[in-house]
Design a protein around this motif. Structure first.
Motif: not given
Length: 297
Positions: A95-101, A120-124, A178-179, A202-205
């Motif tokens: 993520t672009a958010n510096p307060t997260e991981q 985009a932020d992406v999570a797995v 989504a595709e 894998v999904y958009w966060a």
């Protein structure tokens, strides 16, 4: 012994050392004992935590134990390291958010087919197959955090970049959003499954970040399309109403025509209609005149 059931593995090792020293009488035994004590003192303990599987690696000889280690305490002699891989589901978000991981921007950047830059932020979500944990280490020779930061991130990013390059920005931001991520997930799953890394999802966060001017153009186009659809719907409704009125008028005219033709060919129909409407009372007239229903007996 690779695994010790007792709560104090060192105590067990010292016990075995004492038994071994009895086989070396005299000074040789004491020398051997001191050497063994020195080696034991330099031996550390490692614990495989619940929810993880351990991989024993000999950094000196370069050997990797093919058998995974379950939860518990293990002796780790000099040159030996035990790596832990998660066997339960874990999730990581770039993520672009510096307060997260991470304090730095880890979001993904990619381009559409016209070269427009997006992000985009992406999570797995993932876990490691215990039976193939040693294969995973042999492939990448590092811990789970480094696999996430390196091979896993690169594989996901490459899959997104490859598919996004075939789509326009309106498709990426709209009906192919989504595709796009699902296609990336399938490719990453197939890539890592043989080495024991199970990619679950894998999904958009968050939202895909589009340049402001482009986003305004997309929103304006969507608004115009919706207005056009609404106008088309109104036209269709009005046309349907008009056609219904025409159909009714044509039906009424046809009915009148049929009735007129019936009366022309059979005058008795007029009398029959009058009888059908008669309430049973003879009309009252002031003066002389013909009485209705002539011919009624």
């Amino acid at each position: 012994m690779s695994y010790l059931d007792s709560e104090n593995p060192r105590r067990g090792a010292l016990s075995r050392l004492g038994r071994a020293m009895r086989h070396f009488p005299g000074r040789a035994g004491w020398v051997a004992g001191l050497v063994a004590v020195g080696l034991l003192a330099s031996t550390s303990l490692a614990r495989v935590e619940p929810g993880n599987v351990g991989i024993r690696v000999n950094n000196i000889a370069g050997g990797v134990s093919p058998d995974s280690l379950g939860v518990g305490w293990y002796l780790a002699p000099p040159g030996t390291h035990i790596y832990e891989y998660p066997v339960f589901t874990r999730t990581y978000t770039w993520t672009a958010n510096p307060t997260e991981q991470s304090p730095i921007d880890e979001s993904f950047t990619f381009q559409d087919k016209n070269g427009l830059s997006l992000s985009a932020d992406v999570a797995v979500s993932y876990h490691v197959d215990p039976a193939r944990a040693a294969i995973l280490f042999q492939r990448y020779r590092t811990d789970m955090d480094q696999i996430i930061a390196g091979p896993l991130r690169n594989a996901i990013r490459n899959a997104i970049v490859e598919r996004a390059a075939q789509l326009g920005v309106e498709q990426i931001y709209g009906d192919h959003k989504a595709e796009l991520i699902q296609t990336a997930q399938k490719r990453v799953e197939a890539f890592f499954a043989p080495v024991g890394l199970q990619v679950e999802q894998v999904y958009w966060a968050g939202n895909i970040v589009v340049p402001r001017q482009v986003l305004e153009q997309i929103n304006a186009k969507i608004a115009n399309e919706q207005a056009a659809l609404a106008a088309q719907a109104n036209v269709a409704t009005a046309k349907a109403d008009a056609e219904a009125r025409v159909a009714k008028a044509q039906g009424d005219a046809k009915a009148i025509q049929v009735e007129a033709e019936a009366i022309r060919t059979n005058p008795e129909i007029v009398k029959l209609r009058a009888v059908e409407k008669w309430d049973g009372k003879l009309p009252t007239y002031s003066g002389s005149g013909p009485v209705p229903f002539l011919g009624v007996q």
